[in-house]
Motif scaffolding. Structure first.
Motif, PDB file in Angstrom:
ATOM      1  N   GLU A 125      50.889  39.229  49.835  1.00  0.00           N
ATOM      2  CA  GLU A 125      51.784  40.152  48.774  1.00  0.00           C
ATOM      3  C   GLU A 125      50.528  40.921  47.662  1.00  0.00           C
ATOM      4  OE1 GLU A 125      54.356  37.436  46.819  1.00  0.00           O
ATOM      5  OE2 GLU A 125      55.729  37.438  48.565  1.00  0.00           O
ATOM      6  N   LEU A 126      49.411  40.188  47.240  1.00  0.00           N
ATOM      7  CA  LEU A 126      48.550  40.710  46.356  1.00  0.00           C
ATOM      8  C   LEU A 126      47.660  41.948  47.123  1.00  0.00           C
ATOM      9  CD1 LEU A 126      46.976  37.537  44.754  1.00  0.00           C
ATOM     10  CD2 LEU A 126      48.287  39.518  43.551  1.00  0.00           C
ATOM     11  N   HIS A 127      47.447  41.553  48.300  1.00  0.00           N
ATOM     12  CA  HIS A 127      46.768  42.770  49.226  1.00  0.00           C
ATOM     13  C   HIS A 127      47.788  44.036  49.197  1.00  0.00           C
ATOM     14  CE1 HIS A 127      42.979  41.307  50.866  1.00  0.00           C
ATOM     15  NE2 HIS A 127      43.495  40.179  50.650  1.00  0.00           N
ATOM     16  N   ASN A 128      48.934  43.894  49.385  1.00  0.00           N
ATOM     17  CA  ASN A 128      49.930  44.858  49.530  1.00  0.00           C
ATOM     18  C   ASN A 128      49.901  45.783  48.197  1.00  0.00           C
ATOM     19  OD1 ASN A 128      50.715  44.449  52.137  1.00  0.00           O
ATOM     20  ND2 ASN A 128      52.497  42.980  51.718  1.00  0.00           N
ATOM     21  N   LYS A 129      49.997  45.045  47.012  1.00  0.00           N
ATOM     22  CA  LYS A 129      50.026  45.455  45.796  1.00  0.00           C
ATOM     23  C   LYS A 129      48.620  46.217  45.389  1.00  0.00           C
ATOM     24  CE  LYS A 129      53.360  42.317  43.697  1.00  0.00           C
ATOM     25  NZ  LYS A 129      53.515  41.129  42.535  1.00  0.00           N
ATOM     26  N   TYR A 130      47.725  45.920  45.836  1.00  0.00           N
ATOM     27  CA  TYR A 130      46.432  46.370  45.828  1.00  0.00           C
ATOM     28  C   TYR A 130      46.574  47.965  46.730  1.00  0.00           C
ATOM     29  CZ  TYR A 130      41.604  47.854  46.310  1.00  0.00           C
ATOM     30  OH  TYR A 130      40.710  48.575  46.434  1.00  0.00           O
ATOM     31  N   ASN A 131      47.054  47.774  47.749  1.00  0.00           N
ATOM     32  CA  ASN A 131      47.067  48.739  48.654  1.00  0.00           C
ATOM     33  C   ASN A 131      48.029  49.863  47.954  1.00  0.00           C
ATOM     34  OD1 ASN A 131      45.288  48.177  50.545  1.00  0.00           O
ATOM     35  ND2 ASN A 131      46.609  47.044  51.403  1.00  0.00           N
ATOM     36  N   THR A 132      49.193  49.461  47.376  1.00  0.00           N
ATOM     37  CA  THR A 132      50.150  50.738  47.046  1.00  0.00           C
ATOM     38  C   THR A 132      49.966  50.819  45.631  1.00  0.00           C
ATOM     39  OG1 THR A 132      51.679  48.736  46.379  1.00  0.00           O
ATOM     40  CG2 THR A 132      51.923  49.605  48.533  1.00  0.00           C
ATOM     41  N   LYS A 133      49.449  49.896  44.579  1.00  0.00           N
ATOM     42  CA  LYS A 133      49.555  50.222  43.263  1.00  0.00           C
ATOM     43  C   LYS A 133      47.991  50.329  42.657  1.00  0.00           C
ATOM     44  CE  LYS A 133      53.949  48.293  42.478  1.00  0.00           C
ATOM     45  NZ  LYS A 133      54.725  47.060  41.475  1.00  0.00           N
ATOM     46  N   ILE A 135      43.877  48.643  41.921  1.00  0.00           N
ATOM     47  CA  ILE A 135      43.235  47.824  41.187  1.00  0.00           C
ATOM     48  C   ILE A 135      43.742  47.763  39.606  1.00  0.00           C
ATOM     49  CG2 ILE A 135      41.191  49.199  40.692  1.00  0.00           C
ATOM     50  CD1 ILE A 135      41.185  45.467  41.372  1.00  0.00           C
ATOM     51  N   GLU A 136      44.083  48.853  39.086  1.00  0.00           N
ATOM     52  CA  GLU A 136      44.407  48.842  37.818  1.00  0.00           C
ATOM     53  C   GLU A 136      45.695  47.955  37.558  1.00  0.00           C
ATOM     54  OE1 GLU A 136      44.077  51.449  39.461  1.00  0.00           O
ATOM     55  OE2 GLU A 136      42.047  52.377  38.820  1.00  0.00           O
ATOM     56  N   TYR A 137      46.785  47.856  38.522  1.00  0.00           N
ATOM     57  CA  TYR A 137      47.861  46.836  38.510  1.00  0.00           C
ATOM     58  C   TYR A 137      47.627  45.607  38.541  1.00  0.00           C
ATOM     59  CZ  TYR A 137      52.461  44.773  39.556  1.00  0.00           C
ATOM     60  OH  TYR A 137      53.293  44.045  39.671  1.00  0.00           O
ATOM     61  N   LEU A 138      46.525  45.312  39.253  1.00  0.00           N
ATOM     62  CA  LEU A 138      46.100  43.686  39.540  1.00  0.00           C
ATOM     63  C   LEU A 138      45.283  43.110  38.185  1.00  0.00           C
ATOM     64  CD1 LEU A 138      45.081  43.468  43.182  1.00  0.00           C
ATOM     65  CD2 LEU A 138      47.053  43.011  42.153  1.00  0.00           C
ATOM     66  N   GLN A 139      44.427  44.367  37.918  1.00  0.00           N
ATOM     67  CA  GLN A 139      43.875  44.102  36.380  1.00  0.00           C
ATOM     68  C   GLN A 139      44.894  43.695  35.069  1.00  0.00           C
ATOM     69  OE1 GLN A 139      41.666  47.641  35.835  1.00  0.00           O
ATOM     70  NE2 GLN A 139      39.905  47.062  37.365  1.00  0.00           N
ATOM     71  N   GLN A 140      45.905  44.498  35.106  1.00  0.00           N
ATOM     72  CA  GLN A 140      46.889  44.129  34.127  1.00  0.00           C
ATOM     73  C   GLN A 140      47.623  42.863  34.212  1.00  0.00           C
ATOM     74  OE1 GLN A 140      47.253  46.033  31.106  1.00  0.00           O
ATOM     75  NE2 GLN A 140      45.538  46.794  31.981  1.00  0.00           N
ATOM     76  N   GLN A 141      47.978  42.598  35.629  1.00  0.00           N
ATOM     77  CA  GLN A 141      48.672  41.254  36.108  1.00  0.00           C
ATOM     78  C   GLN A 141      47.751  40.144  35.395  1.00  0.00           C
ATOM     79  OE1 GLN A 141      49.880  41.253  39.916  1.00  0.00           O
ATOM     80  NE2 GLN A 141      51.142  39.227  39.702  1.00  0.00           N
ATOM     81  N   LEU A 142      46.303  40.135  35.839  1.00  0.00           N
ATOM     82  CA  LEU A 142      45.511  39.183  35.426  1.00  0.00           C
ATOM     83  C   LEU A 142      45.371  39.008  34.009  1.00  0.00           C
ATOM     84  CD1 LEU A 142      43.319  37.245  36.253  1.00  0.00           C
ATOM     85  CD2 LEU A 142      41.546  38.907  36.157  1.00  0.00           C
ATOM     86  N   LYS A 143      45.392  40.185  33.165  1.00  0.00           N
ATOM     87  CA  LYS A 143      45.273  40.102  31.696  1.00  0.00           C
ATOM     88  C   LYS A 143      46.434  39.257  31.028  1.00  0.00           C
ATOM     89  CE  LYS A 143      44.786  43.090  27.777  1.00  0.00           C
ATOM     90  NZ  LYS A 143      44.911  44.788  27.192  1.00  0.00           N
ATOM     91  N   VAL A 144      47.561  39.420  31.826  1.00  0.00           N
ATOM     92  CA  VAL A 144      48.863  38.708  31.354  1.00  0.00           C
ATOM     93  C   VAL A 144      48.624  37.221  31.744  1.00  0.00           C
ATOM     94  CG1 VAL A 144      51.330  38.350  31.447  1.00  0.00           C
ATOM     95  CG2 VAL A 144      50.323  40.656  31.395  1.00  0.00           C
ATOM     96  N   LEU A 145      48.222  36.804  33.053  1.00  0.00           N
ATOM     97  CA  LEU A 145      48.357  35.664  33.502  1.00  0.00           C
ATOM     98  C   LEU A 145      46.837  34.573  32.980  1.00  0.00           C
ATOM     99  CD1 LEU A 145      49.552  36.118  37.148  1.00  0.00           C
ATOM    100  CD2 LEU A 145      50.691  35.250  35.139  1.00  0.00           C
ATOM    101  N   ASP A 146      45.932  35.497  32.859  1.00  0.00           N
ATOM    102  CA  ASP A 146      44.585  34.595  32.352  1.00  0.00           C
ATOM    103  C   ASP A 146      43.833  35.615  31.386  1.00  0.00           C
ATOM    104  OD1 ASP A 146      42.344  33.093  32.003  1.00  0.00           O
ATOM    105  OD2 ASP A 146      42.318  32.691  34.032  1.00  0.00           O
TER     106      ASP A 146
END
Length: 301
Positions: A125-133, A135-146
């Motif tokens: 699922e994370l790979h799919n989000k990276y491919n569609t949205k 690295i910026e989307y993953l960065q923001q998710q990390l900012k929230v979670l950790d």
């Protein structure tokens, strides 16, 4: 604690292999490799793996024991190496650990941070989000979670960002909460030996080694691995440059000059890593090995 692990570190091409064999013969003990690229049976010339003659002079472990197509993590190696050392110390009070891979040396001597197993579906699922949205989307998710790890990590390193997110989602806890936990003390003494030389000497030895690799058949070895060039094990200095030559991007002379340049950079990173470890006793590469033996004996409990 009368068991002693002699650890030999230093930059590539400095002479660690020859020293380890001399010490193994003197102490009548065996050698454990911590060179992460010498693990693979398909990679010999480009990794400067010990020759057949060198392997006959002393018993080695973790040399070409895996395939490039197998997953083999530093965590796997940590457990395998400790199991092997446990067996070796039943026969002898000494064993030798040798390598230029600082993380793998630390895995054996200090231990790694351990993380929960991650469900493969989370990874997909994370790979799919990276491919569609992106690295910026993953960065923001990390900012929230950790937010703690978000401030420390290289946010452009996709692998590290995704790895942290995997652990956060799987465990429901911040990735940073798993870092720097107290490690279990090793049941043996550790004597660390570093081998070094002036920068010009190191660079000259690197250049000579690359030229010798070519004479020994480096191009042919890399050509045989071309179909597997996307594998992580082959994202390695000496292989990735020749892949670009074989793919028509570079001519051979330029590819070889890039190998030498990238190997020099690698050696610089190795020294930076090891010089942070104040437990390492440094010797010049021309030091008489007998003086190193004297130091080891004095340092043994």
């Amino acid at each position: 604690m009368n068991k002693n692990l002699i650890v030999i570190v230093g930059p590539t091409a400095i002479g660690k292999t020859s020293l380890s064999i001399r010490l193994a013969q003197y102490f009548d003990c065996e050698i454990v490799s911590a060179d992460s690229r010498q693990f693979y049976c398909e990679m010999s010339i480009g990794t400067a793996a010990p020759t057949l003659d060198e392997l006959k002079q002393a018993k080695h472990h973790f040399i070409q024991h895996r395939s490039i197509q197998e997953d083999y993590s530093v965590g796997d190696y940590e457990q395998d190496a400790l199991d092997t050392l446990n067996k070796l110390f039943k026969k002898n009070n000494y064993a030798i650990l040798i390598g230029g891979s600082g993380l793998y040396i630390d895995a054996v001597t200090k231990g790694l941070d351990h993380f929960p197993e991650v469900d493969e579906q989370i990874r997909k699922e994370l790979h799919n989000k990276y491919n569609t949205k992106g690295i910026e989307y993953l960065q923001q998710q990390l900012k929230v979670l950790d937010p703690v790890y978000y401030k420390k990590v290289d946010l452009q390193n996709t692998h590290r960002v995704m790895r942290a997110l995997e652990v956060c989602i799987e465990s429901g806890m911040p990735y940073s909460s798993f870092l720097n936990k107290p490690k279990k003390r090793r049941p043996f003494s550790i004597i660390k030996i570093g081998i070094t030389a002036e920068r010009e000497v190191i660079y000259d030895r690197i250049n000579q080694r690359v030229d010798l690799m070519v004479e020994d058949g480096l191009i042919e070895e890399v050509k045989s691995l071309y179909p597997y060039k996307s594998l992580n094990a082959l994202n390695t200095v000496g292989y990735k440059e020749i892949f670009r030559y074989l793919g028509g991007e570079w001519d051979l002379d330029f590819a070889l000059s890039e190998i030498k340049k990238n190997t020099r950079r690698f050696a610089k990173r190795q020294l930076t890593w090891f010089r942070k470890d104040l437990d390492i006793k440094w010797f010049a590469h021309k030091e008489d090995y007998k003086s190193i033996i004297t130091y080891i004996k004095k340092s043994s409990p």
